[in-house]
Design a protein around this motif. Structure first.
Motif, PDB file in Angstrom:
ATOM      1  N   ALA A 219      -1.860   1.081   1.314  1.00 30.61           N
ATOM      2  CA  ALA A 219      -1.929  -0.208   0.627  1.00 30.61           C
ATOM      3  C   ALA A 219      -2.736  -0.020  -0.641  1.00 30.61           C
ATOM      4  CB  ALA A 219      -2.563  -1.273   1.513  1.00 30.61           C
TER       5      ALA A 219
ATOM      6  N   TYR B 277      -0.599  -7.176  -8.191  1.00 35.89           N
ATOM      7  CA  TYR B 277       0.230  -7.149  -6.979  1.00 35.89           C
ATOM      8  C   TYR B 277      -0.469  -6.337  -5.899  1.00 35.89           C
ATOM      9  CZ  TYR B 277       4.132  -8.490 -10.090  1.00 35.89           C
ATOM     10  OH  TYR B 277       4.938  -9.124 -10.985  1.00 35.89           O
TER      11      TYR B 277
ATOM     12  N   PHE C 110       0.624  -3.906  -2.746  1.00 40.85           N
ATOM     13  CA  PHE C 110       1.717  -3.191  -2.082  1.00 40.85           C
ATOM     14  C   PHE C 110       1.245  -2.735  -0.704  1.00 40.85           C
ATOM     15  CE2 PHE C 110       3.573   1.021  -1.061  1.00 40.85           C
ATOM     16  CZ  PHE C 110       4.851   0.582  -0.757  1.00 40.85           C
ATOM     17  N   ASN C 111       2.087  -2.949   0.331  1.00 39.90           N
ATOM     18  CA  ASN C 111       1.808  -2.536   1.693  1.00 39.90           C
ATOM     19  C   ASN C 111       3.006  -1.736   2.195  1.00 39.90           C
ATOM     20  OD1 ASN C 111       1.867  -2.641   4.673  1.00 39.90           O
ATOM     21  ND2 ASN C 111       0.033  -3.903   4.454  1.00 39.90           N
ATOM     22  N   SER C 112       2.777  -0.460   2.528  1.00 37.21           N
ATOM     23  CA  SER C 112       3.892   0.399   2.923  1.00 37.21           C
ATOM     24  C   SER C 112       4.425   0.067   4.311  1.00 37.21           C
ATOM     25  CB  SER C 112       3.465   1.867   2.868  1.00 37.21           C
ATOM     26  OG  SER C 112       2.440   2.132   3.813  1.00 37.21           O
ATOM     27  N   ASP C 113       3.571  -0.437   5.191  1.00 36.83           N
ATOM     28  CA  ASP C 113       4.020  -0.753   6.550  1.00 36.83           C
ATOM     29  C   ASP C 113       5.043  -1.881   6.559  1.00 36.83           C
ATOM     30  OD1 ASP C 113       2.637   1.196   7.797  1.00 36.83           O
ATOM     31  OD2 ASP C 113       1.241  -0.116   8.870  1.00 36.83           O
ATOM     32  N   THR C 114       4.808  -2.878   5.722  1.00 33.12           N
ATOM     33  CA  THR C 114       5.699  -4.044   5.695  1.00 33.12           C
ATOM     34  C   THR C 114       6.695  -3.986   4.543  1.00 33.12           C
ATOM     35  OG1 THR C 114       4.071  -5.263   4.380  1.00 33.12           O
ATOM     36  CG2 THR C 114       3.948  -5.492   6.773  1.00 33.12           C
ATOM     37  N   SER C 115       6.624  -2.898   3.749  1.00 34.09           N
ATOM     38  CA  SER C 115       7.493  -2.772   2.562  1.00 34.09           C
ATOM     39  C   SER C 115       7.422  -4.021   1.697  1.00 34.09           C
ATOM     40  CB  SER C 115       8.948  -2.504   2.977  1.00 34.09           C
ATOM     41  OG  SER C 115       9.048  -1.277   3.655  1.00 34.09           O
ATOM     42  N   SER C 116       6.193  -4.519   1.527  1.00 33.91           N
ATOM     43  CA  SER C 116       6.022  -5.773   0.794  1.00 33.91           C
ATOM     44  C   SER C 116       5.251  -5.555  -0.505  1.00 33.91           C
ATOM     45  CB  SER C 116       5.286  -6.802   1.658  1.00 33.91           C
ATOM     46  OG  SER C 116       3.989  -6.334   1.997  1.00 33.91           O
ATOM     47  N   LEU C 117       5.581  -6.365  -1.476  1.00 26.35           N
ATOM     48  CA  LEU C 117       4.906  -6.382  -2.768  1.00 26.35           C
ATOM     49  C   LEU C 117       4.578  -7.840  -3.051  1.00 26.35           C
ATOM     50  CD1 LEU C 117       4.119  -4.459  -5.103  1.00 26.35           C
ATOM     51  CD2 LEU C 117       6.296  -5.000  -6.172  1.00 26.35           C
ATOM     52  N   THR C 118       3.276  -8.168  -2.992  1.00 23.33           N
ATOM     53  CA  THR C 118       2.840  -9.563  -3.061  1.00 23.33           C
ATOM     54  C   THR C 118       2.094  -9.822  -4.360  1.00 23.33           C
ATOM     55  OG1 THR C 118       2.587  -9.576  -0.662  1.00 23.33           O
ATOM     56  CG2 THR C 118       1.521 -11.366  -1.886  1.00 23.33           C
TER      57      THR C 118
ATOM     58  N   ARG D 176      11.269   0.171  -1.851  1.00 21.75           N
ATOM     59  CA  ARG D 176      10.260  -0.667  -1.185  1.00 21.75           C
ATOM     60  C   ARG D 176      10.175  -2.015  -1.918  1.00 21.75           C
ATOM     61  NH1 ARG D 176       8.684   1.005   3.866  1.00 21.75           N
ATOM     62  NH2 ARG D 176       8.454   3.230   3.902  1.00 21.75           N
TER      63      ARG D 176
END
Length: 329
Positions: free
Chosen positions: A3, A18, A20-28, A329
């Motif tokens: 992250a 932003y 980025f979290n690799s576990d959830t493949s999310s970009l917030t 991702r």
């Protein structure tokens, strides 16, 4: 899990943060930090990575400095200085503490010293004017420090200017140049193992050549290749933008070359002999900037890319040990 936070500039009045979290493949999207207008290029201080510089790419261009806070937002501007030209599209923080800013539309730029804290600018830095080509206009698009020189690719002048610091006055001057093919439009450059890699926007090519002795030694060009995919999508247009050659890491010992195609919206991946490995289509509208994550955070596995047109936006791509395989991702 990996992250990390990402800062992204653009053609607006803020720099976005932003997560980025690799576990959830999310970009917030975490927030937007107010800046001057059009912070289209941002860069970190090489010694103090909590200090950020941003251009204001406007007719009356400027350069600003900010502190990156612990939550990865930006402070209010610490200082603002004029670029003394129009549309500064690039800034680079040098190892000397100075910051280079290049004015694309007016064919000039400044290399601006900073105070001891490197957050405030010394306003007396002179303007460097690049000679325009016959019947044309100079368009400096980047600045790259190499040993005791600063190299400036000139998209309009089809050359790479070689700047040197005057040891008496401290001001930089043009000491020579590296001519490029006529009409090719050199835009961005990278150096690896004393080889100069140049992306030519107008020709949609990538070249590799030697760095000749200063100021005007003879250079050998080893190869020039197209960055256009062999089977491009119907109606696609092409133009080279940025080139990255990440430093080798334990996980990724092979330093491939990554070139963005802003109008075709792909990333071309090459070996150092300029053999194409893969074309990765990003889904962005006019991909421009790219950056790899920090190895210390496990981020060397990820490439961040930003678009400039349409809805713009940021994406994160994951590379594996073999460059041929990528995951979105």
């Amino acid at each position: 899990m990996v992250a990390f936070k990402i800062l992204a500039g653009g053609y607006d009045v803020f720099v976005a943060t932003y997560l980025f979290n690799s576990d959830t493949s999310s970009l917030t999207l975490l927030g937007k930090s107010p800046t001057g207008s059009n912070p289209s290029w941002i860069t970190l201080n090489p010694q103090n990575r909590s200090l950020l510089y941003a251009v204001n790419e406007n007719p009356g261009g400027a350069l600003q400095s900010f502190i990156i806070t612990p939550n990865a937002s930006l402070s209010n501007p610490l200082d603002t200085v004029s670029s003394e030209g129009s549309s500064p599209a690039f800034a680079a923080a040098l190892s000397t503490g100075s910051v280079a800013v290049m004015n694309y539309d007016t064919g000039n730029g400044r290399i601006i010293p900073t105070t001891s804290q490197e957050s405030e600018f010394v306003t007396s830095a002179p303007l460097i004017t690049f000679p325009p080509p016959s019947g044309g206009v100079s368009h400096p698009h980047m600045a790259l420090e190499h040993e005791d020189e600063v190299l400036v690719p000139d998209l309009g002048g089809d050359t790479i200017w070689r700047l040197k610091k005057n040891t008496t006055s401290g001001a930089y001057f043009i000491q020579g140049s590296l001519p490029q093919p006529k009409g090719s439009g050199p835009r961005h450059i990278a150096i690896f193992n004393d080889r100069l890699f140049t992306v030519h926007e107008l020709a949609s090519t990538l070249s590799v050549q030697t760095i000749p002795p200063q100021p005007n030694g003879t250079s050998i060009t080893f190869a020039t290749v197209s960055i256009i995919p062999p089977n491009p999508p119907a109606g696609a247009l092409w133009a080279g933008a940025e080139v990255l050659i990440p430093a080798p890491t334990a996980k990724f010992p092979v330093p491939y070359i990554y070139v963005s195609n802003p109008t075709g919206d792909s990333i071309a991946i090459f070996e150092h002999a300029l053999v194409l490995v893969k074309q990765v289509f990003t889904g962005l509208d006019q991909i421009r900037g790219m950056e790899f994550g920090n190895e210390a955070q496990g981020g060397d596995e990820f490439l961040i890319a930003g678009g400039v047109a349409g809805t713009a936006g940021v994406i994160v791509l994951r590379r594996t040990e073999v460059a041929e395989t990528w995951k979105y991702r």
